[in-house]
Design a protein around this motif. Sequence first.
Motif, PDB file in Angstrom:
ATOM      1  N   ALA A 120      13.098 -58.777  44.427  1.00  0.00           N
ATOM      2  CA  ALA A 120      12.195 -57.897  43.687  1.00  0.00           C
ATOM      3  C   ALA A 120      12.387 -56.475  44.217  1.00  0.00           C
ATOM      4  O   ALA A 120      12.096 -56.187  45.375  1.00  0.00           O
ATOM      5  CB  ALA A 120      10.746 -58.339  43.870  1.00  0.00           C
ATOM      6  N   THR A 131       9.868 -57.511  37.535  1.00  0.00           N
ATOM      7  CA  THR A 131      10.131 -58.037  38.877  1.00  0.00           C
ATOM      8  C   THR A 131       9.269 -59.265  39.144  1.00  0.00           C
ATOM      9  O   THR A 131       8.185 -59.409  38.587  1.00  0.00           O
ATOM     10  CB  THR A 131       9.844 -56.995  39.984  1.00  0.00           C
ATOM     11  N   ASP A 136       8.283 -61.290  42.884  1.00  0.00           N
ATOM     12  CA  ASP A 136       8.458 -61.276  44.334  1.00  0.00           C
ATOM     13  C   ASP A 136       8.029 -62.573  45.011  1.00  0.00           C
ATOM     14  O   ASP A 136       7.875 -62.624  46.226  1.00  0.00           O
ATOM     15  CB  ASP A 136       7.691 -60.106  44.949  1.00  0.00           C
ATOM     16  N   THR A 160      14.635 -59.345  39.757  1.00  0.00           N
ATOM     17  CA  THR A 160      14.407 -58.087  39.043  1.00  0.00           C
ATOM     18  C   THR A 160      15.367 -58.060  37.871  1.00  0.00           C
ATOM     19  O   THR A 160      16.535 -58.442  37.999  1.00  0.00           O
ATOM     20  CB  THR A 160      14.676 -56.865  39.940  1.00  0.00           C
TER      21      THR A 160
END
Length: 248
Positions: A227, A160, A162, A87
Amino acid sequence: MLINPYRFGAGGTSIPAPLHYWDLDDLSGGITDQGTGNWGALSTSVGLPSVSSGTAPDGTSDCLDFTPTDDLFVSAKPWDGAQDNMTISAWVNADSVSGTRNLIVSWNGGTPDYITGLQIRNAATDHWIYSLYESPTYYSVSDSAESWGTTGNWYHIVGTYDGTDLRIYRGTAASAPSNDLVATLNAPSLVFPSGNADFAIGRNSLDTSIAQAHDGKIFAIGIWDVALTTSQIDELWNNGDGCTFSQL
């Protein structure tokens, strides 16, 4: 009220400690990395930004004001996260948009060691871009369908990743009480570059020319190796006022 979205543990916040973060509210502690990765104080390769009193997002705290000949810089820093998730969060207020792009964050060692970037891109519709790289492909997610915003206003921009999708969020006065998810790009199982890369705030880390430099204010940049969730991002946003230490 002191805005400081990146103080942790004082009020039971769900936000994890960042890998790297800078308050950007003065030219001493504010440009010193206080994250778990701790790079120490940033320096400059061209010129330091100035402190802008009382002009942070709450209207009373300080932030840093960049001209196109200013930056904050550290050389040869590899990705040092525990995992290849990320992030990046920043508060940005632009006075103008360059003819090419305003780079807010550039962590770039050149191909193949480009790690990440956050920018306003000058195009038919100027827009925000968050990007990552896994050789031989750059992955960029952007809000290209709409304008980046308006000069003189604060925006909370968050990118972000993930492990499956890149996402970019934008918080504006109109989006309170939450940051809006504005775009998603599928990019499964990216492996971040492992080589050294220069890091800069306010310009391209590989280019000291003004063509890609930021003109305007920047405040409170954080980088995580996870994230953040939408609720954690909204906690940072806090209706556009950020968060005090006691609120986190």
